[in-house]
Design an enzyme around this catalytic site. Structure first.
Site, mmCIF file in Angstrom:
data_model
loop_
_atom_site.group_PDB
_atom_site.id
_atom_site.type_symbol
_atom_site.label_atom_id
_atom_site.label_comp_id
_atom_site.label_asym_id
_atom_site.label_seq_id
_atom_site.Cartn_x
_atom_site.Cartn_y
_atom_site.Cartn_z
ATOM 1 N N HIS B 167 0.861 -1.175 0.000
ATOM 2 C CA HIS B 167 0.000 0.000 0.000
ATOM 3 C C HIS B 167 0.897 1.223 0.000
ATOM 4 O O HIS B 167 1.740 1.367 0.879
ATOM 5 C CB HIS B 167 -0.908 0.010 1.244
ATOM 6 C CG HIS B 167 -1.827 1.185 1.271
ATOM 7 N ND1 HIS B 167 -3.137 1.120 0.850
ATOM 8 C CD2 HIS B 167 -1.625 2.471 1.637
ATOM 9 C CE1 HIS B 167 -3.694 2.314 0.963
ATOM 10 N NE2 HIS B 167 -2.797 3.160 1.445
ATOM 11 N N CYS B 168 0.755 2.063 -0.998
ATOM 12 C CA CYS B 168 1.651 3.206 -1.117
ATOM 13 C C CYS B 168 0.936 4.492 -0.731
ATOM 14 O O CYS B 168 0.031 4.923 -1.447
ATOM 15 C CB CYS B 168 2.156 3.312 -2.555
ATOM 16 S SG CYS B 168 3.385 4.602 -2.761
ATOM 17 N N PRO B 169 1.287 5.121 0.373
ATOM 18 C CA PRO B 169 0.621 6.362 0.748
ATOM 19 C C PRO B 169 0.954 7.504 -0.200
ATOM 20 O O PRO B 169 0.152 8.418 -0.374
ATOM 21 C CB PRO B 169 1.144 6.652 2.153
ATOM 22 C CG PRO B 169 2.343 5.812 2.329
ATOM 23 C CD PRO B 169 2.271 4.684 1.373
ATOM 24 N N GLY B 172 -1.527 7.179 -2.658
ATOM 25 C CA GLY B 172 -2.859 7.137 -2.075
ATOM 26 C C GLY B 172 -3.676 5.933 -2.498
ATOM 27 O O GLY B 172 -4.894 6.015 -2.638
ATOM 28 N N ASN B 173 -3.041 4.795 -2.729
ATOM 29 C CA ASN B 173 -3.767 3.619 -3.184
ATOM 30 C C ASN B 173 -2.917 2.372 -2.958
ATOM 31 O O ASN B 173 -1.712 2.473 -2.691
ATOM 32 C CB ASN B 173 -4.074 3.768 -4.683
ATOM 33 C CG ASN B 173 -5.264 2.935 -5.126
ATOM 34 O OD1 ASN B 173 -5.869 2.202 -4.346
ATOM 35 N ND2 ASN B 173 -5.607 3.035 -6.392
#
Lengths: 155, 388
Positions: B167-169, B172-173
């Protein structure tokens, strides 16, 4: 036989559902098990069922094949920053349409007359082929009751 | 007898479980926390804006006009890849419907046999053999499915994602099967853009310093200082990340598998998905098919909520408009969440219901057939407009 798709949808009542699972033996490509579920033994011939699943598996293999066509699609798409898919259909989407048509046709010709209904796997997350089993009304006053389906359900 | 009608069609994304945010009527799908994504946008757009304001006028004149042109192309590509990564469905697996969930439960119970009272039931695991390697599929208690190989449950988005990477902040997804290549192209192009800007910042400052000295050069282009700062820190992280993912792609591994050490080689466990050939692995991931989303976000939910039996011209394409609708559950035309067991009229679920006797007299009141086609929704909303 007196079952047709319309009648099935509007007046038959659901008895059970069977879920044909994915076959992961060759990896994560989309493929379904051709093992014949025992619940369908009295409702449809094994060969017809296997034929349906094998054809579906071939469709998915065609959609996911990596070869000249997929390279070309990927390169063209990348060079347009993938904007080309706003106006063009991907190959997978084309095959999905073929699959939907095939399933509709199989339902009309093979499964609805036997009181069954196949759900397109895309509607179930590509996880399962859901087969709905409807009550077999072969004994309710039809003149030409189909022999194979009416015999097993004595109500 | 009063007529009740739906006044708003509900799309499936509104009823999807999980902690995603949707925009543009279901076309855009992101995680809930978007703060870091806005920061990413700000840094990229801001740094490029400074580049176009300070560097480009000078370099276009003194060196070559192709420099800004190439910068624009690169910038647009980076933005396209970023937005594509952030806005698309990463490969979310929909949760099992009740019948499928109970079917799986029955299979689990059959496999486990009778557990004596007081003992913990064995963990829900299914073993499959993939390319001569035993892979354990875990059962997801939230989604009520056995996760396919390489899928994992993201706790931030509360979804099972196929070929879950991480999950890559920053975008944002989640990064999964459907958007991994966009993510990789984003990090790659961003690396190139950062190196490009950094290089030409240095060139610019050097050229100006030759004319007017170093400190004066910096005074003339204050923006360059900011750019160099941002690029310097970005370079280390983004270029490193690109290198890491290039390594993962060549081995056909996901970040999740790498972190867990799934295929680290102990116990003679090898990666069953790798083609053992770098070119084949890369081509599968970067030139493979574009997988479709299995979440039907923009499909219209069937709303069986009108108990009225008056049938004016039913707009549906089926030819059974004279068949009186019974309350018996019917098989859905389009298989969706509403199986026959669920398709009972439920007024509570429709969002806005306007009851109006005048509509009945106008004979526009018509029962929405359970096989709702899009036309019925248009009719419903037109009738609502007429009523107001």
């Amino acid at each position: 036989t007196f079952h047709n798709l319309q009648e099935l949808r509007h007046s038959a009542s659901l008895v059970n559902k069977v879920f044909v699972q994915r076959d992961y033996s060759e990896g994560t490509t989309c493929k379904f098990q051709t093992k014949f579920p025992s619940e369908l033994e009295s409702r449809v011939e094994r060969t017809l069922f296997e034929e349906t699943v094998k054809t579906l598996n071939n469709f998915y293999a065609e959609a996911e094949k990596i070869g000249a066509h997929s390279y070309l699609e990927a390169c063209v798409a990348c060079s347009t920053a993938y904007l080309i898919f706003l106006c063009m259909e991907t190959r997978y989407e084309k095959v999905l349409k073929k699959i939907a048509k095939y399933i509709q046709e199989q339902n009309e010709k093979v499964y609805a007359p036997r009181g069954l209904l196949i759900t397109d796997p895309i509607d179930r997350g590509m996880r399962v082929i859901e087969i709905s089993i409807y009550e077999d009304r072969g004994s309710s006053g039809s003149s030409s009751a189909s022999s194979s389906t009416s015999g097993s359900t004595a109500r | 007898m009063s007529a009740v009608m739906i006044t708003r069609k509900v799309r499936k994304w509104e009823k999807l479980p999980g902690k995603n945010t949707f925009c543009c009527d279901g076309r855009v799908m992101m995680a809930r926390q978007k703060g870091v994504f806005y920061l990413t946008l700000f840094l990229i757009v801001g740094t490029c804006a400074l580049f176009f304001a300070f560097e480009c006028p000078y370099l276009a004149v003194h060196l070559s006009p192709t420099i800004p042109v190439f910068a624009v192309v690169l910038f647009l590509f980076v933005m396209a890849m970023l937005l594509r990564t952030s806005f698309s469905d990463p490969g979310v697996l929909p949760r099992a419907l009740p019948e499928e969930a109970s079917f799986i439960e029955m299979e689990i119970e059959a496999a486990n046999g009778n557990v004596p009272a007081g003992q913990r039931p064995p963990p829900r695991i299914r073993n499959v053999q993939i390319n001569n390697q035993i892979v354990k599929l875990k059962y997801c208690y939230t989604c009520k499915i056995f996760r396919p190989p390489r899928a994992s449950h993201c706790s931030i988005c509360d979804n099972c994602v196929d070929r879950f990477d991480h999950h890559c902040p920053w975008v944002g997804n989640c990064v999964g099967k459907r958007n991994y290549r966009f993510f990789y192209l984003f990090t790659l192009s961003l690396s190139l853009l950062t190196i490009y800007i950094f290089t030409f910042d240095i060139v610019h400052v050097v050229m100006r310093s030759v004319d007017s000295g170093f400190l004066n050069a910096l005074k003339e282009t204050p923006g360059t200082v900011l750019e160099v700062l941002v690029c310097f820190f970005t370079l280390w992280s983004v270029v490193g990340l690109t290198g890491f993912h290039t390594y993962l792609i060549s081995l056909n591994q996901t970040t999740n598998e790498d972190i867990k050490g799934s295929w680290s080689g102990k116990n003679r466990v090898q990666n069953p998905y790798s083609h053992k050939n770098i070119m084949k692995n890369c081509s599968e991931i970067l030139c493979g098919p574009t997988y479709p989303s299995v979440l039907d976000r923009r499909g219209v939910m069937q709303q069986d909520d009108s108990p009225s039996l008056t049938t004016a011209a039913t707009p549906s394409s089926t030819s059974d408009s004279t068949v009186p609708q019974t309350t018996k559950p019917t098989a859905p035309l389009i298989p969706n969440e509403h199986t026959p067991d669920d398709a009972k009229p439920s007024i509570a679920t429709s969002t806005e219901i306007s009851t109006s006797l005048t509509e009945e007299s106008e004979s526009t009141a018509h029962k929405v057939p359970p096989l709702a086609s899009p036309e019925t929704d248009v009719e419903a909303s037109i009738a609502k407009a007429a009523a107001h």
